[in-house]
Design a protein around this motif. Structure first.
Motif, PDB file in Angstrom:
ATOM      1  N   LEU A  50     -21.297  52.234 -49.173  1.00 29.02           N
ATOM      2  CA  LEU A  50     -19.886  52.444 -48.868  1.00 29.02           C
ATOM      3  C   LEU A  50     -19.489  53.883 -49.166  1.00 29.02           C
ATOM      4  O   LEU A  50     -19.926  54.462 -50.171  1.00 29.02           O
ATOM      5  CB  LEU A  50     -18.998  51.507 -49.708  1.00 29.02           C
ATOM      6  CG  LEU A  50     -19.130  50.007 -49.512  1.00 29.02           C
ATOM      7  CD1 LEU A  50     -18.297  49.271 -50.556  1.00 29.02           C
ATOM      8  CD2 LEU A  50     -18.720  49.603 -48.105  1.00 29.02           C
ATOM      9  N   LEU A  51     -18.659  54.441 -48.301  1.00 28.42           N
ATOM     10  CA  LEU A  51     -17.981  55.703 -48.579  1.00 28.42           C
ATOM     11  C   LEU A  51     -16.733  55.372 -49.391  1.00 28.42           C
ATOM     12  O   LEU A  51     -15.953  54.494 -49.012  1.00 28.42           O
ATOM     13  CB  LEU A  51     -17.581  56.380 -47.268  1.00 28.42           C
ATOM     14  CG  LEU A  51     -16.622  57.568 -47.374  1.00 28.42           C
ATOM     15  CD1 LEU A  51     -17.333  58.763 -47.992  1.00 28.42           C
ATOM     16  CD2 LEU A  51     -16.053  57.926 -45.999  1.00 28.42           C
ATOM     17  N   ILE A  65     -12.790  49.914 -56.037  1.00 28.06           N
ATOM     18  CA  ILE A  65     -12.568  50.937 -55.017  1.00 28.06           C
ATOM     19  C   ILE A  65     -11.998  50.348 -53.737  1.00 28.06           C
ATOM     20  O   ILE A  65     -12.087  49.145 -53.481  1.00 28.06           O
ATOM     21  CB  ILE A  65     -13.879  51.677 -54.659  1.00 28.06           C
ATOM     22  CG1 ILE A  65     -14.833  50.744 -53.897  1.00 28.06           C
ATOM     23  CG2 ILE A  65     -14.547  52.288 -55.880  1.00 28.06           C
ATOM     24  CD1 ILE A  65     -15.900  51.451 -53.102  1.00 28.06           C
ATOM     25  N   CYS A  66     -11.433  51.249 -52.946  1.00 23.59           N
ATOM     26  CA  CYS A  66     -11.249  51.006 -51.515  1.00 23.59           C
ATOM     27  C   CYS A  66     -12.287  51.881 -50.835  1.00 23.59           C
ATOM     28  O   CYS A  66     -12.352  53.094 -51.097  1.00 23.59           O
ATOM     29  CB  CYS A  66      -9.837  51.386 -51.070  1.00 23.59           C
ATOM     30  SG  CYS A  66      -9.580  51.272 -49.273  1.00 23.59           S
ATOM     31  N   GLY A  67     -13.124  51.262 -50.018  1.00 24.32           N
ATOM     32  CA  GLY A  67     -14.211  51.998 -49.390  1.00 24.32           C
ATOM     33  C   GLY A  67     -14.271  51.766 -47.901  1.00 24.32           C
ATOM     34  O   GLY A  67     -13.471  51.011 -47.328  1.00 24.32           O
ATOM     35  N   GLU A  68     -15.230  52.438 -47.284  1.00 18.95           N
ATOM     36  CA  GLU A  68     -15.415  52.323 -45.840  1.00 18.95           C
ATOM     37  C   GLU A  68     -16.874  51.997 -45.547  1.00 18.95           C
ATOM     38  O   GLU A  68     -17.777  52.658 -46.069  1.00 18.95           O
ATOM     39  CB  GLU A  68     -15.012  53.629 -45.163  1.00 18.95           C
ATOM     40  CG  GLU A  68     -15.072  53.595 -43.650  1.00 18.95           C
ATOM     41  CD  GLU A  68     -14.609  54.893 -43.033  1.00 18.95           C
ATOM     42  OE1 GLU A  68     -15.226  55.324 -42.041  1.00 18.95           O
ATOM     43  OE2 GLU A  68     -13.625  55.484 -43.549  1.00 18.95           O
ATOM     44  N   THR A  69     -17.093  50.979 -44.731  1.00 23.01           N
ATOM     45  CA  THR A  69     -18.444  50.592 -44.364  1.00 23.01           C
ATOM     46  C   THR A  69     -18.989  51.545 -43.301  1.00 23.01           C
ATOM     47  O   THR A  69     -18.252  52.336 -42.709  1.00 23.01           O
ATOM     48  CB  THR A  69     -18.473  49.158 -43.817  1.00 23.01           C
ATOM     49  OG1 THR A  69     -17.675  49.110 -42.614  1.00 23.01           O
ATOM     50  CG2 THR A  69     -17.912  48.159 -44.832  1.00 23.01           C
ATOM     51  N   ALA A  85     -22.663  42.780 -50.297  1.00 18.38           N
ATOM     52  CA  ALA A  85     -22.045  42.550 -48.990  1.00 18.38           C
ATOM     53  C   ALA A  85     -21.183  41.296 -48.988  1.00 18.38           C
ATOM     54  O   ALA A  85     -20.105  41.265 -48.373  1.00 18.38           O
ATOM     55  CB  ALA A  85     -23.130  42.452 -47.917  1.00 18.38           C
ATOM     56  N   ALA A  86     -21.631  40.254 -49.685  1.00 17.82           N
ATOM     57  CA  ALA A  86     -20.923  38.978 -49.670  1.00 17.82           C
ATOM     58  C   ALA A  86     -19.581  39.046 -50.389  1.00 17.82           C
ATOM     59  O   ALA A  86     -18.713  38.189 -50.184  1.00 17.82           O
ATOM     60  CB  ALA A  86     -21.788  37.891 -50.292  1.00 17.82           C
TER      61      ALA A  86
END
Length: 317
Positions: free
Chosen positions: A28-29, A61-65, A90-91
């Protein structure tokens, strides 16, 4: 973190290799990383989980896939969230609510899940009841205040100092008690006509817990969430017996392993509350990565209000 100690002394900014996902994990970013009190405990080596050194703190966090989805995640230690890139299971990924920006979404997960499970699943808070929240202007307490109001409760907030009292009022507390200037037990009893608080939400421990036992109502419930004061109280069970109140613990992390479906269900409830504006994480500061160590130290020292969120360098999201 190459050694344990106070965050401001032992955290340092370094360039390291990106973490490699293991089985069942995704990269994740990091768009925003919320600071929690457990980050300070991780630095001190006092948390229930002790990752091997060196490690990076940051549990939310808040992330980006990689395919561009905005998500809320708990990074897999030792590669914590105070970084540009993390890996996470991932789950366990949850969709970030559209109603919240990155910093707000990063602060929605642990504190609000803890509040929701504590107030609804453990204490069974009912509309019209009185909820007493300690450290009401802090990250954990502010979430409980908003959730209590959303549930139709009368909320009494306990804070330390006039600045935090102002924040608690803005959050929606019906009554604010400054523990530095007011007598907590008497103020709660006066506000409730002598009955006391039906539910007490306590992330502080120590003296806060002792005072809670003196102003909890008949068949009231004290929810023990943490010990930010550093003092773990010893409960006088004979007192609980003669006053007919309950003491219940809330370790939200257990639900991730014992009942993950309940965590997903809670997130749907929180997303709906955010969509209608009933809850909105109080972000007091958005700081760049270079100031992360100072920010974690200030959270550890209990001098912040609401949530402090770390953003990637130069990012205004």
């Amino acid at each position: 973190m190459h050694r344990n100690g106070e965050p401001g002394e032992v955290m340092r900014l370094e360039e390291v290799e990106r973490p490699v996902p293991g089985e069942g994990q995704v990269p994740l970013l990091v768009r925003a990383a919320n600071i929690n009190f457990p980050d300070a405990l991780l630095c001190r080596g006092q948390y229930q989980v002790r990752p091997p050194l060196p490690f990076t703190p940051g549990v939310e966090i808040c992330g980006e896939t990689e395919d561009g989805r905005r998500v809320i995640a708990t990074p897999a230690l030792p590669h914590g969230g105070l970084a540009e890139y993390v890996v996470a299971d991932a789950a366990a990924l949850l969709p970030a609510p559209e109603a919240l920006d990155d910093a707000e979404a990063a602060a929605l997960h642990i504190g609000y899940q803890t509040g929701w499970f504590g107030l609804h699943r453990r204490a069974r808070l009912q509309p019209g009841e009185t909820l007493l929240v300690h450290a009401a202007a802090g990250g954990v307490g502010s979430a409980a205040v908003q959730l209590g109001k959303a549930a139709g409760a009368t909320v009494i907030g306990v804070v330390g100092g006039p600045d935090k009292a102002r924040v608690a009022r803005e959050l929606g507390c019906d009554l604010v008690i400054d523990r530095r200037a007011d007598e907590i037990v008497g103020a709660v009893k006066e506000a409730t006509g002598g009955r006391g608080a039906d539910v007490v939400y306590d992330p502080v421990g120590g003296d806060a817990f002792a005072k809670s036992t003196k102003c909890v109502a008949f068949e009231g419930r004290i929810v023990v969430v943490g010990f930010a004061s550093g003092a773990i109280p010893t409960a006088a069970l004979n007192h609980a017996l003669v006053k007919n109140y309950s003491i219940m613990g809330l370790h939200w992390g257990l639900y991730n392993t014992k009942d993950p479906a309940a965590v997903a269900g809670c997130h749907r409830e929180l997303t709906a509350l955010a969509a209608r504006g009933a809850i909105k994480p109080l972000i007091s500061e958005r700081v760049p990565m270079k100031d992360a160590a100072d920010a974690v130290q200030r959270v550890a020292d209990g001098i912040t209000t609401g949530r402090v969120v770390v953003l990637p360098e130069g990012d205004a999201r």
